[in-house]
Design an enzyme around this catalytic site. Structure first.
Site, PDB file in Angstrom:
ATOM      1  N   GLY A 197       0.400  -1.441   0.067  1.00  0.00           N
ATOM      2  CA  GLY A 197       0.166   0.113  -0.020  1.00  0.00           C
ATOM      3  C   GLY A 197       0.555   1.357   0.082  1.00  0.00           C
ATOM      4  CG  HIS A 198       0.279   5.713   0.570  1.00  0.00           C
ATOM      5  ND1 HIS A 198       0.487   6.535  -0.693  1.00  0.00           N
ATOM      6  CD2 HIS A 198       1.002   7.393   1.394  1.00  0.00           C
ATOM      7  CE1 HIS A 198       0.539   7.888  -0.806  1.00  0.00           C
ATOM      8  NE2 HIS A 198       0.851   8.043   0.999  1.00  0.00           N
ATOM      9  CG  PHE A 199       3.564   4.626   5.011  1.00  0.00           C
ATOM     10  CD1 PHE A 199       4.517   5.849   5.641  1.00  0.00           C
ATOM     11  CD2 PHE A 199       1.908   5.571   5.095  1.00  0.00           C
ATOM     12  CE1 PHE A 199       4.039   6.885   5.539  1.00  0.00           C
ATOM     13  CE2 PHE A 199       1.934   6.622   5.482  1.00  0.00           C
ATOM     14  CZ  PHE A 199       2.768   7.338   5.826  1.00  0.00           C
TER      15      PHE A 199
END
Length: 366
Positions: free
Chosen positions: A342-344
């Protein structure tokens, strides 16, 4: 170069419920099913070699080029925690690696700080000089009152450009994540002669990377600065917003143990006061200026053709993988890896990202 063949479907954590920002949207009538900026986590996944067509079957030679043996491990250097004055403000940074080695400048995302790279830095510091600053108003850097200073991405980039000059960084590769994209592109355009290459991790430069509902929310936050609108945006930097929406929203339950529970308390320690939160709200309200600059950033990529590595968490529902693939229009020789993340992504699998970076760095012209 083409994009990876298929992005992953909805994760367990995201299924069956709307985000907290969607709930805010119902309250103020302008935000829909995606957060303005969401943090996720992940691990390495499918990749494609430069020049691959998404519709074509992968061949052995392409696979060999992109899934080469992992670089030999080396002992990390000590990470130092330093400050330097830039424009009369104190900028904090983490630094590791010998000063005569190639430089990697790590630019962090929202609502984090250089703490985001605490695991990635040691993995790279045995080979490179790794420098990760906290933006003005974030982490351990100075945070002048938002009633006296208006926080914009121009302001952040001005201080990061000054930071590179204060450290004497003449050439560097920029790692851009989330907010690091708008900051990094401004830094690169200010001094293109200093840029050796880009590492892009869920950092948008194309509208394809933003779902329509998110684009509408970004524009509304920019145009409507009313107390009611600002209060809705501020929910993103609440304790619940940071933990659930930024870090855990799209992390499958089975993967939650990969995400350090130290991540969001560290961020929240720097969001403890109303002024701290107002800094981030001002930046979110300024985010439309980045979307407006996408065409100039794309022109820069087409003209300068910087060597580029794209490592993108494909489960990111806010900065979607179409944004990663869009880079290939202007950088057909870029290397793209769509991670099962995902994003991180660095919160879960920093090792795979470090391996991609090491292979990329070793191929760069000296």
């Amino acid at each position: 170069m083409s994009a990876a063949r298929n992005a992953a479907g909805p994760t367990e954590a995201g299924a069956g419920r709307r985000s907290g920002l969607a709930r805010l949207g119902r309250a103020v009538g302008w935000l829909a099913s995606a957060g303005l900026v969401a943090g996720l986590a992940g691990c390495a996944g499918p990749s494609l070699a430069p020049g691959r067509d998404a519709a074509a079957p992968a061949d052995a030679s392409a696979g060999d080029r992109t899934r080469a043996a992992a670089p030999e491990a080396v002992w990390p250097e000590k990470t130092y925690h330093r400050t330097i004055e830039v424009g009369g403000r104190r900028i904090f940074y983490r630094e590791a690696g010998r000063r005569d080695r190639p430089v990697l400048l790590l630019l962090h995302g929202f609502p984090s700080s250089s703490h985001e790279y605490r695991e990635l830095i040691p993995l790279l510091s045995g080979r490179y000089r790794v420098v990760a600053p906290d933006y003005l108003g974030s982490g351990y850097s100075d945070r002048p009152s938002p009633s006296e200073v208006t926080y914009t991405f121009d302001l952040l980039a001005e201080h990061i450009t000054g930071f590179t000059e204060a450290l004497g960084l003449a050439r560097y590769v920029i790692y851009m994540h989330d907010f690091g994209g708008p900051v990094g592109f401004r830094v690169a355009l200010a001094h293109p002669e200093r840029l050796r290459g880009l590492v892009v991790q869920n950092a948008n430069a194309y509208v394809e990377g933003l779902p329509e509902t998110l684009r509408a929310g970004i524009r509304h936050a920019h145009e409507d600065r009313s107390p009611e609108s600002a209060a809705a945006v501020a929910q993103l930097v609440s304790a619940e917003g940071v933990k659930q929406e930024q870090y855990l929203r799209h992390v499958p339950v089975a993967h939650r143990e990969r995400v350090s529970p130290d991540a969001w308390p560290h961020d929240l320690a720097f969001l403890a006061t109303s002024e701290d939160r107002a800094i981030q709200v001002q930046l979110l309200q300024d985010y439309q200026t980045n979307v407006d600059r996408y065409p100039s950033w794309q022109a820069f990529l087409r003209t300068r053709k910087p060597p580029t590595l794209i490592v993108w968490g494909r489960n990111d529902a806010d900065f979607i993988s179409a944004g990663a693939k869009a880079y290939l229009r202007d950088l057909p020789d870029a290397e793209l890896h769509l991670l099962d993340a995902g994003h991180f992504a660095v919160e879960e699998q920093p090792v795979e990202i470090a391996q991609h970076i090491t292979r990329f760095m070793e191929r760069l012209p000296r």
